[in-house]
Design a protein around this motif. Structure first.
Motif, PDB file in Angstrom:
ATOM      1  N   ALA B 102       0.840  -1.203   0.000  1.00  0.00           N
ATOM      2  CA  ALA B 102       0.000   0.000   0.000  1.00  0.00           C
ATOM      3  C   ALA B 102       0.873   1.249   0.000  1.00  0.00           C
ATOM      4  N   LEU B 103       1.951   1.225   0.781  1.00  0.00           N
ATOM      5  CA  LEU B 103       2.880   2.365   0.799  1.00  0.00           C
ATOM      6  C   LEU B 103       3.500   2.571  -0.572  1.00  0.00           C
ATOM      7  N   ILE B 104       3.818   1.466  -1.265  1.00  0.00           N
ATOM      8  CA  ILE B 104       4.425   1.592  -2.597  1.00  0.00           C
ATOM      9  C   ILE B 104       3.444   2.252  -3.566  1.00  0.00           C
ATOM     10  N   VAL B 105       2.179   1.828  -3.498  1.00  0.00           N
ATOM     11  CA  VAL B 105       1.174   2.433  -4.374  1.00  0.00           C
ATOM     12  C   VAL B 105       1.078   3.935  -4.116  1.00  0.00           C
ATOM     13  N   ARG B 106       1.135   4.284  -2.842  1.00  0.00           N
ATOM     14  CA  ARG B 106       1.050   5.694  -2.455  1.00  0.00           C
ATOM     15  C   ARG B 106       2.286   6.469  -2.941  1.00  0.00           C
ATOM     16  N   ARG B 108       4.113   5.742  -5.517  1.00  0.00           N
ATOM     17  CA  ARG B 108       3.954   5.877  -6.955  1.00  0.00           C
ATOM     18  C   ARG B 108       3.011   7.039  -7.286  1.00  0.00           C
ATOM     19  N   GLU B 109       1.961   7.157  -6.481  1.00  0.00           N
ATOM     20  CA  GLU B 109       0.991   8.227  -6.719  1.00  0.00           C
ATOM     21  C   GLU B 109       1.634   9.601  -6.547  1.00  0.00           C
ATOM     22  N   GLU B 110       2.497   9.735  -5.543  1.00  0.00           N
ATOM     23  CA  GLU B 110       3.097  11.036  -5.256  1.00  0.00           C
ATOM     24  C   GLU B 110       4.270  11.349  -6.166  1.00  0.00           C
ATOM     25  N   TYR B 111       5.113  10.359  -6.411  1.00  0.00           N
ATOM     26  CA  TYR B 111       6.376  10.623  -7.097  1.00  0.00           C
ATOM     27  C   TYR B 111       6.362  10.195  -8.560  1.00  0.00           C
TER      28      TYR B 111
END
Lengths: 157, 142
Positions: B102-106, B108-111
């Motif tokens: 979930a952190l990785i998805v987040r 990816r969303e930001e960066y």
């Protein structure tokens, strides 16, 4: 995906090591849920890995040194499958002996998990609950959130 | 002391160390965050196998009594305690994996990337472009 094959193979290995309950869990959780999560993450992010420019030498050195140290540590371990090791003769025999008298169910693993160590299992469910809440908080309303950082990054680049 | 029996009896530990080091290498060397999580999974599976192999008794069987509870005292059972421990560990492992993904998805969303190097570069440039503390306020960012 290869990771799923790996989980399934490890579940088979666990069956041959007499840990049928663990094998069930590994097959359901490792080969099932983990792979679904992994694949959905890959769909939401990118599928291709970019080549890393860092040299592989330092990680390789660290890994080899750690491996040799661990191997040195195993030299004192008892042989595989021996019945007279400390792990077999300490409390394990007591659990096997007392489960039919105390709990009256056939499966010793279930008895320990649900009764003798019931509070641990309660703590485990608390951990899963916390992780679920964490995932919801991180990913909640994924599409509605304004992309503040992304705009800033565009400005920088 | 080092004889054939010793080597056969310790092969299981060595296999699991090799597997564990494979996982550790992936975690350290790969820049892709998803690959790091896969490496962590391999690492923890090797620890699971290590524990279960400690509990195995040769000639023993799975620690489950007959359903009618007529217990034959001559049957050797494998150690059930590592099984219980690892059962808990597998489930907790999946909880941490899902949180990491979930952190990785987040991220990816930001960066817009999940490569470690690129994230470092973006972070560095964001830091150098926001030297004055007032920039956040002027732009309406928090």
């Amino acid at each position: 995906m290869l990771s799923g094959v790996f989980s399934l193979l490890s579940a088979l290995l666990l069956i041959t090591l007499d840990a049928v309950d663990v094998a069930f869990t590994e097959a359901a959780v490792g080969a099932g849920i983990s792979i679904v999560l992994m694949l959905s993450t890959l769909t939401l992010t990118s599928r291709r890995e970019k080549k890393s420019k860092n040299s592989n030498l330092i990680p390789l050195m660290i890994v080899i040194i750690t491996g040799v140290t661990l191997t040195y540590g195993t030299l004192d371990m008892p042989n595989f499958g021996a019945a007279d090791t400390p792990s077999q003769i300490h409390v394990a025999r007591e659990y096997i002996k007392r489960t039919p008298e105390d709990i009256h169910i056939p499966n010793i693993v279930t008895a320990v998990l649900g009764s003798y160590r019931g509070y641990d299992t309660l703590g485990e469910t608390a951990v899963i609950f916390t992780a679920g809440i964490g995932v919801l908080l991180i990913l909640g309303r994924l599409s509605l959130r304004p992309r503040r950082r992304a705009k800033k990054i565009e400005k920088v680049l | 002391m080092i004889n054939w029996e010793f080597i056969i009896g310790h092969l299981n530990y060595w296999f699991f160390i090799v597997l564990m080091m494979t996982g550790l290498y992936i975690v350290i060397a790969k820049g892709n965050l998803v690959k790091k999580v896969v490496g962590l999974n391999i690492f923890q599976t090797s620890v699971f196998m290590f524990y279960i192999s400690i509990g195995k008794v040769i000639g023993g069987t799975a620690p489950i009594f007959p359903v009618d509870m007529k217990i034959d005292n001559n049957i050797v059972y494998s150690n059930p305690l590592p099984h219980v421990l690892i059962l808990t560990a597998i489930v907790v492992g999946v909880a941490t994996t899902s949180l990491a993904l979930a952190l990785i998805v987040r991220i990816r969303e930001e960066y817009g990337t999940i490569e470690e190097d690129e994230i470092f570069i973006i972070e560095h440039e964001l830091d150098s472009s926001n030297k004055t503390p007032n920039t956040y306020k002027e732009n309406g960012h928090f």
